[in-house]
Write an enzyme that holds these catalytic residues in place. Sequence first.
Site, mmCIF file in Angstrom:
data_model
loop_
_atom_site.group_PDB
_atom_site.id
_atom_site.type_symbol
_atom_site.label_atom_id
_atom_site.label_comp_id
_atom_site.label_asym_id
_atom_site.label_seq_id
_atom_site.Cartn_x
_atom_site.Cartn_y
_atom_site.Cartn_z
ATOM 1 N N ILE A 189 -4.120 3.539 1.065
ATOM 2 C CA ILE A 189 -2.677 3.340 1.176
ATOM 3 C C ILE A 189 -2.142 3.368 2.610
ATOM 4 C CG2 ILE A 189 -2.172 4.139 -1.153
ATOM 5 C CD1 ILE A 189 -1.220 6.795 0.541
ATOM 6 N N LYS A 190 -3.009 3.310 3.597
ATOM 7 C CA LYS A 190 -2.531 3.284 4.981
ATOM 8 C C LYS A 190 -2.174 1.843 5.390
ATOM 9 C CE LYS A 190 -3.001 7.704 5.061
ATOM 10 N NZ LYS A 190 -3.970 8.626 5.608
ATOM 11 N N SER A 191 -1.766 1.622 6.648
ATOM 12 C CA SER A 191 -1.262 0.286 7.080
ATOM 13 C C SER A 191 -2.200 -0.842 6.664
ATOM 14 C CB SER A 191 -1.092 0.224 8.592
ATOM 15 O OG SER A 191 -0.175 1.167 9.063
#
Length: 383
Positions: A189-191
């Site tokens: 769910i990071k960039s």
Amino acid sequence: MKTIPYSRQEIDEEDIAAVTAVLRSDFLTQGPAIKTFELALTRYCGAAHAVAVSSCTAGLHLICLALGLGKGDRVWTSPISFVASANCAFYTGAQVDFVDIDPVTGNMDPDRLEEKLASAQRKKRLPKLIIPVHFSGSSCDMVRISALAQRYGIKVVEDAAHALGAFCKGVPVGACTHSDATLFSFHAIKSITTGEGGAVLVKDPTLAKKLMILRTHGITRDAECMESSSPEKWYYEMQELGYNYRLTDIQAALGISQMKKLDDFIHRRRTLAQRYRQLLAALPLTLPPTDEESAWHLYPVQLTEEASITRSALFDKLRTRGIGVNVHYIPVHLHPYYRRLGFKPGNFPMAEAFYARILSLPLFPSLSEAEQKSVVYRLEELL
Ligand SMILES: *Cc1c(COP(=O)(O)O)cnc(C)c1O
């Protein structure tokens, strides 16, 4: 009813094709994709070197080792973060302490840092390393933090797990202009994502070399780096006690493909954040400050005193109505492991007050306007 998650990954056919191509190739790991992915990161951020690793947590461990941390040393970080920002110090035998936050941004407060450094110097308890965390994707005041660190001869490592794609005064986070290293996470769910994964960006070539050796058992195969010379072709050397913290080529291929979309992802997150700002203006919520340079990893709102519902009730009611909110973060020092080390409620009052009122709303590139409207509608109804 379909639940709107607070975050989710963005995977398209191009990503799938990139991964499939590696699966059909000669190398699943330790092949050419790692170098290409590292180059994409250094190009994007403007740092000299990127070292891809199996997670941001692994990267934090390695940078602590590479900077020489060990028993008797101290690391200071932010209590409003994921536990990994602090835990890495313990892996090396060092101790952890925290600097309280600015209640507006959720980031390490340079004023608190300045006071704490002055007091630590008197007690001869200065840290060797400071790890500011760019909470929600908005950069800390790195100019002040690095000036303070330099005054006391302390190293700085940016935990930028939320902040790939963010800028700090016009410079990409990851350029390491005001730090010794910057850490990124490629958790789902990071960039951008590689499933699990991370990278350490550094300016110093010696530090980069050290990290590369440590991520693969402390082994070098580079004849130029060896301590003894051998004419044998199979010869390699283990020079330090390292780890297996390598990223695979399967993951790196996904990372290369995701990097091409990073700017679009951030643009979309920014647009959604601006829309939240307009749509939520009338509600009893303190909205995150406008930061044109944020990567908008999270959209954290704070319930104000006027709200007629508790944060806990709001959280439960939103969840039962299919709105996947979350809380970032339980202050690190309040976890049982940390309490057993002597930390207790009241140690970092700003962080604790922040935690009491914070709620992260759904924010991810493919969140539709209709979905965002339904988040806002539910908030209006409950508030
Ligand atoms: C996600 C995260 C990490 C850990 O990243 P991993 O890649 O999951 O190890 C560290 N710090 C912060 C602030 C994070 O959000």
